[in-house]
Scaffold this motif. Structure first.
Motif, PDB file in Angstrom:
ATOM      1  N   ASN A 160       5.861  -1.570  -6.875  1.00 46.53           N
ATOM      2  CA  ASN A 160       6.567  -2.342  -5.849  1.00 46.53           C
ATOM      3  C   ASN A 160       7.329  -3.535  -6.406  1.00 46.53           C
ATOM      4  O   ASN A 160       8.355  -3.926  -5.860  1.00 46.53           O
ATOM      5  CB  ASN A 160       5.577  -2.820  -4.776  1.00 46.53           C
ATOM      6  CG  ASN A 160       5.170  -1.675  -3.859  1.00 46.53           C
ATOM      7  OD1 ASN A 160       5.906  -0.706  -3.705  1.00 46.53           O
ATOM      8  ND2 ASN A 160       4.000  -1.776  -3.252  1.00 46.53           N
ATOM      9  N   LYS A 161       6.822  -4.129  -7.479  1.00 47.08           N
ATOM     10  CA  LYS A 161       7.458  -5.355  -7.974  1.00 47.08           C
ATOM     11  C   LYS A 161       8.138  -5.183  -9.320  1.00 47.08           C
ATOM     12  O   LYS A 161       8.780  -6.111  -9.812  1.00 47.08           O
ATOM     13  CB  LYS A 161       6.422  -6.473  -8.054  1.00 47.08           C
ATOM     14  CG  LYS A 161       5.873  -6.818  -6.673  1.00 47.08           C
ATOM     15  CD  LYS A 161       5.013  -8.050  -6.686  1.00 47.08           C
ATOM     16  CE  LYS A 161       4.489  -8.341  -5.285  1.00 47.08           C
ATOM     17  NZ  LYS A 161       3.241  -9.082  -5.284  1.00 47.08           N
ATOM     18  N   GLY A 162       7.985  -4.018  -9.937  1.00 43.28           N
ATOM     19  CA  GLY A 162       8.586  -3.797 -11.252  1.00 43.28           C
ATOM     20  C   GLY A 162       7.655  -4.279 -12.349  1.00 43.28           C
ATOM     21  O   GLY A 162       6.721  -5.058 -12.091  1.00 43.28           O
ATOM     22  N   VAL A 163       7.903  -3.841 -13.588  1.00 45.64           N
ATOM     23  CA  VAL A 163       6.975  -4.180 -14.673  1.00 45.64           C
ATOM     24  C   VAL A 163       6.987  -5.665 -15.007  1.00 45.64           C
ATOM     25  O   VAL A 163       6.066  -6.153 -15.670  1.00 45.64           O
ATOM     26  CB  VAL A 163       7.226  -3.344 -15.955  1.00 45.64           C
ATOM     27  CG1 VAL A 163       6.809  -1.904 -15.757  1.00 45.64           C
ATOM     28  CG2 VAL A 163       8.659  -3.471 -16.430  1.00 45.64           C
ATOM     29  N   THR A 198       0.844  -1.210   0.000  1.00 47.16           N
ATOM     30  CA  THR A 198       0.000   0.000   0.000  1.00 47.16           C
ATOM     31  C   THR A 198       0.873   1.251   0.000  1.00 47.16           C
ATOM     32  O   THR A 198       1.919   1.285   0.641  1.00 47.16           O
ATOM     33  CB  THR A 198      -0.924  -0.027   1.239  1.00 47.16           C
ATOM     34  OG1 THR A 198      -1.710  -1.214   1.190  1.00 47.16           O
ATOM     35  CG2 THR A 198      -1.832   1.174   1.311  1.00 47.16           C
ATOM     36  N   ILE A 199       0.445   2.268  -0.737  1.00 43.28           N
ATOM     37  CA  ILE A 199       1.176   3.533  -0.848  1.00 43.28           C
ATOM     38  C   ILE A 199       0.205   4.676  -0.570  1.00 43.28           C
ATOM     39  O   ILE A 199      -0.983   4.584  -0.897  1.00 43.28           O
ATOM     40  CB  ILE A 199       1.756   3.692  -2.285  1.00 43.28           C
ATOM     41  CG1 ILE A 199       2.887   2.689  -2.539  1.00 43.28           C
ATOM     42  CG2 ILE A 199       2.261   5.118  -2.537  1.00 43.28           C
ATOM     43  CD1 ILE A 199       3.446   2.719  -3.970  1.00 43.28           C
ATOM     44  N   ILE A 200       0.728   5.731   0.048  1.00 45.05           N
ATOM     45  CA  ILE A 200      -0.014   6.994   0.083  1.00 45.05           C
ATOM     46  C   ILE A 200       0.805   7.999  -0.716  1.00 45.05           C
ATOM     47  O   ILE A 200       2.038   8.079  -0.546  1.00 45.05           O
ATOM     48  CB  ILE A 200      -0.228   7.491   1.519  1.00 45.05           C
ATOM     49  CG1 ILE A 200      -1.065   6.466   2.307  1.00 45.05           C
ATOM     50  CG2 ILE A 200      -0.935   8.850   1.522  1.00 45.05           C
ATOM     51  CD1 ILE A 200      -1.248   6.816   3.772  1.00 45.05           C
ATOM     52  N   ASN A 201       0.160   8.720  -1.620  1.00 47.65           N
ATOM     53  CA  ASN A 201       0.916   9.660  -2.454  1.00 47.65           C
ATOM     54  C   ASN A 201       0.248  11.016  -2.540  1.00 47.65           C
ATOM     55  O   ASN A 201      -0.965  11.153  -2.407  1.00 47.65           O
ATOM     56  CB  ASN A 201       1.134   9.083  -3.864  1.00 47.65           C
ATOM     57  CG  ASN A 201      -0.051   9.319  -4.775  1.00 47.65           C
ATOM     58  OD1 ASN A 201      -0.145  10.350  -5.443  1.00 47.65           O
ATOM     59  ND2 ASN A 201      -0.992   8.377  -4.802  1.00 47.65           N
ATOM     60  N   GLY A 202       1.117  11.999  -2.764  1.00 47.87           N
ATOM     61  CA  GLY A 202       0.636  13.357  -3.026  1.00 47.87           C
ATOM     62  C   GLY A 202       1.186  13.820  -4.370  1.00 47.87           C
ATOM     63  O   GLY A 202       1.464  15.009  -4.551  1.00 47.87           O
ATOM     64  N   TRP A 204      -3.203  10.315  -0.956  1.00 49.05           N
ATOM     65  CA  TRP A 204      -4.173   9.428  -1.608  1.00 49.05           C
ATOM     66  C   TRP A 204      -3.713   7.986  -1.478  1.00 49.05           C
ATOM     67  O   TRP A 204      -2.554   7.667  -1.745  1.00 49.05           O
ATOM     68  CB  TRP A 204      -4.341   9.848  -3.075  1.00 49.05           C
ATOM     69  CG  TRP A 204      -4.855  11.249  -3.134  1.00 49.05           C
ATOM     70  CD1 TRP A 204      -4.106  12.393  -3.147  1.00 49.05           C
ATOM     71  CD2 TRP A 204      -6.219  11.656  -3.067  1.00 49.05           C
ATOM     72  NE1 TRP A 204      -4.931  13.490  -3.112  1.00 49.05           N
ATOM     73  CE2 TRP A 204      -6.237  13.067  -3.066  1.00 49.05           C
ATOM     74  CE3 TRP A 204      -7.433  10.972  -3.026  1.00 49.05           C
ATOM     75  CZ2 TRP A 204      -7.418  13.803  -3.009  1.00 49.05           C
ATOM     76  CZ3 TRP A 204      -8.614  11.705  -2.978  1.00 49.05           C
ATOM     77  CH2 TRP A 204      -8.596  13.101  -2.980  1.00 49.05           C
ATOM     78  N   LEU A 205      -4.642   7.138  -1.083  1.00 48.33           N
ATOM     79  CA  LEU A 205      -4.342   5.743  -0.771  1.00 48.33           C
ATOM     80  C   LEU A 205      -4.480   4.863  -2.017  1.00 48.33           C
ATOM     81  O   LEU A 205      -5.497   4.937  -2.717  1.00 48.33           O
ATOM     82  CB  LEU A 205      -5.345   5.266   0.288  1.00 48.33           C
ATOM     83  CG  LEU A 205      -5.142   3.886   0.871  1.00 48.33           C
ATOM     84  CD1 LEU A 205      -3.992   3.911   1.882  1.00 48.33           C
ATOM     85  CD2 LEU A 205      -6.428   3.417   1.548  1.00 48.33           C
ATOM     86  N   THR A 206      -3.467   4.030  -2.254  1.00 51.94           N
ATOM     87  CA  THR A 206      -3.515   3.105  -3.389  1.00 51.94           C
ATOM     88  C   THR A 206      -2.948   1.747  -2.955  1.00 51.94           C
ATOM     89  O   THR A 206      -2.311   1.634  -1.918  1.00 51.94           O
ATOM     90  CB  THR A 206      -2.670   3.612  -4.585  1.00 51.94           C
ATOM     91  OG1 THR A 206      -1.283   3.570  -4.209  1.00 51.94           O
ATOM     92  CG2 THR A 206      -3.049   5.015  -4.994  1.00 51.94           C
ATOM     93  N   GLY A 207      -3.175   0.738  -3.771  1.00 49.97           N
ATOM     94  CA  GLY A 207      -2.590  -0.574  -3.515  1.00 49.97           C
ATOM     95  C   GLY A 207      -3.500  -1.470  -2.693  1.00 49.97           C
ATOM     96  O   GLY A 207      -4.712  -1.277  -2.624  1.00 49.97           O
ATOM     97  N   ALA A 208      -2.871  -2.462  -2.035  1.00 54.26           N
ATOM     98  CA  ALA A 208      -3.614  -3.571  -1.404  1.00 54.26           C
ATOM     99  C   ALA A 208      -4.782  -3.107  -0.535  1.00 54.26           C
ATOM    100  O   ALA A 208      -5.873  -3.690  -0.592  1.00 54.26           O
ATOM    101  CB  ALA A 208      -2.654  -4.417  -0.586  1.00 54.26           C
ATOM    102  N   ALA A 209      -4.570  -2.063   0.269  1.00 56.08           N
ATOM    103  CA  ALA A 209      -5.637  -1.624   1.187  1.00 56.08           C
ATOM    104  C   ALA A 209      -6.865  -1.113   0.433  1.00 56.08           C
ATOM    105  O   ALA A 209      -7.960  -1.025   0.998  1.00 56.08           O
ATOM    106  CB  ALA A 209      -5.109  -0.530   2.122  1.00 56.08           C
ATOM    107  N   LEU A 210      -6.672  -0.806  -0.827  1.00 53.65           N
ATOM    108  CA  LEU A 210      -7.762  -0.210  -1.618  1.00 53.65           C
ATOM    109  C   LEU A 210      -8.676  -1.267  -2.257  1.00 53.65           C
ATOM    110  O   LEU A 210      -9.804  -0.961  -2.655  1.00 53.65           O
ATOM    111  CB  LEU A 210      -7.116   0.649  -2.715  1.00 53.65           C
ATOM    112  CG  LEU A 210      -7.946   1.560  -3.582  1.00 53.65           C
ATOM    113  CD1 LEU A 210      -8.618   2.635  -2.742  1.00 53.65           C
ATOM    114  CD2 LEU A 210      -7.065   2.229  -4.650  1.00 53.65           C
ATOM    115  N   LYS A 211      -8.211  -2.511  -2.333  1.00 55.65           N
ATOM    116  CA  LYS A 211      -8.935  -3.501  -3.149  1.00 55.65           C
ATOM    117  C   LYS A 211     -10.409  -3.680  -2.772  1.00 55.65           C
ATOM    118  O   LYS A 211     -11.267  -3.671  -3.675  1.00 55.65           O
ATOM    119  CB  LYS A 211      -8.213  -4.851  -3.128  1.00 55.65           C
ATOM    120  CG  LYS A 211      -8.834  -5.853  -4.098  1.00 55.65           C
ATOM    121  CD  LYS A 211      -8.189  -7.222  -4.047  1.00 55.65           C
ATOM    122  CE  LYS A 211      -8.603  -7.987  -2.817  1.00 55.65           C
ATOM    123  NZ  LYS A 211      -8.209  -9.407  -2.843  1.00 55.65           N
TER     124      LYS A 211
END
Ligand SMILES: Cc1cc2nc3c(=O)[nH]c(=O)nc-3n(C[C@H](O)[C@H](O)[C@H](O)COP(=O)(O)O)c2cc1C
Length: 366
Positions: A258-261, A66-70, A202-209
């Motif tokens: 997080n894991k690359g393309v 999970t990431i939070i970004n601005g 802004w919240l993204t990733g696993a917690a958002l699913k």
């Protein structure tokens, strides 16, 4: 092997996974890298009239996956995207979805040059729901390529908004976007972890699913539309869940950061194998398969448990985490249940990673 090609607005994509707009789509070369690694298409960072000037820092890890970004929109100019980056990606075989934000004026200015530069699709994005219809109107009268409208999980009535966007000509919907605003603090300095206004992000990733799944299902229940399910997908199981909820294709942003393309190649292989195992001949066959099970009424049939001692590793999670102390498990794997204490909450079954404890509602761990 299950067929993982998808048809998005009449265009065949070799794979259902689409790189979502974000830091991994900062240039034409980055779009090419994602598509070469197995993505069916890649969305550019959002093009706006002016390049973004980001605060520092603007990305922070916030729990598993999970990431939070601005982070704002593209930090390259729209001219550079139109003259160099999109043509570069197209010349190398990438399927390009040009993200254009966030106002009707910017849509008017940018969508034609973006289409001329070779973009295969346009994805319109706005922080505000009320600007999407005018953005669609400005776009649809100017270009012939398919247009996706990106929807925010923060909007209160997604089925209603989706209906307005489809009526205004959206060819597909991207459901959904980051959730927020949210806040994290550094307990050592008492300062926010992001440099954005008030430290909000802004919240993204696993917690958002789970939020995304609800959004996709809400829209899919209300409309027969092509949906790119975007938010929280990190593995093939997540992807199947997104398809079952009604997605046509699946966006991935945070997990690729997080894991690359290379994640795109892995996702393609694992999704094909998982669809086979679950008995779906194709991605399309799985799409929307949960919708008939999503009903307005509550389920009232009590849980009936099955226990397979052969699969049980005596991890004891079902015993230690039962809030009511209803479960026991003897050394010799005899499972006990105090029917008087059990409330049929179902938590124990969901914890069993071995699939030893199942019920009439849940066939295995979630
Ligand atoms: C650092 C970062 C920057 C992002 N920038 C954009 C952007 O410029 N435009 C946009 O539409 N979405 C942007 N997003 C949102 C993603 O496209 C996506 O909707 C969101 O991350 C949810 O998907 P995920 O859970 O797979 O990451 C960004 C996400 C992150 C993590």
């Amino acid at each position: 092997m299950a067929d993982i090609q998808v048809n998005l607005c009449g265009r065949a994509l070799k794979a259902p996974f689409i790189l979502g707009s974000g830091p991994l789509s900062y240039s034409g070369a980055s779009l090419v890298a994602a598509c070469e690694a197995g993505a069916g298409a890649a969305v550019t960072k959002t093009l706006r009239a002016r390049p973004a000037d980001n605060p520092f820092p603007h990305m922070v890890a916030a729990g598993p996956g999970t990431i939070i970004n601005g982070e704002k929109w593209a930090d390259l100019t729209a001219e550079q995207w139109i003259n160099e980056e999109i043509p570069y990606a197209k010349a190398r075989g990438a399927v390009v979805i040009a993200s254009v934000g966030h106002t009707p004026e910017e849509a008017r200015e940018l969508v034609e040059p973006v289409a001329r530069a070779g973009a295969d699709f346009i994805e319109l994005v706005s922080y505000r729901e009320d600007t999407m219809v005018p953005m669609l109107e400005e776009t649809k009268k100017r270009v012939n390529i398919p247009v996706l409208a990106k929807m925010s999980p923060n909007w209160p009535d997604l089925p209603g908004a989706a209906g307005r966007f489809l009526a205004a000509g959206a060819d597909a919907l991207t459901v959904a976007d980051s959730y927020g605003p949210v806040l994290r603090l550094d307990i050592r300095t008492a300062r926010p972890v992001l440099g954005s206004p008030y430290g909000f992000g802004w919240l993204t990733g696993a917690a958002l699913k789970p939020i995304t799944l609800r959004c996709v299902a809400e829209v899919a229940l209300a409309h027969k539309a092509a949906i790119v399910g975007l938010g929280g997908v990190g593995n093939a199981e997540d992807a199947v869940e997104m398809l079952l909820a009604g997605a046509t294709a699946i966006g991935v942003c945070t997990a690729a950061i997080n894991k690359g393309v290379k994640i795109f190649g892995e996702l393609n292989r694992k999704l094909a194998a998982l669809l086979d195992e679950l008995g779906y001949p194709s991605v399309a066959a799985a799409s929307g398969r949960a919708l008939s099970h999503l009903r307005a009424g509550e389920q009232k049939e009590k849980l009936v448990f099955q226990y397979d001692p052969g699969k049980c590793n005596r991890c004891l999670l079902c015993v230690t985490r039962c809030p009511y102390g209803a479960r026991t498990l003897r050394e010799d794997k005899v499972m006990g249940l105090d029917e008087g204490q059990c409330r049929s909450c179902g938590y124990c079954v969901s914890l069993c990673r071995q699939g030893a404890l199942t019920s009439n509602y849940l066939a295995g761990p979630v």
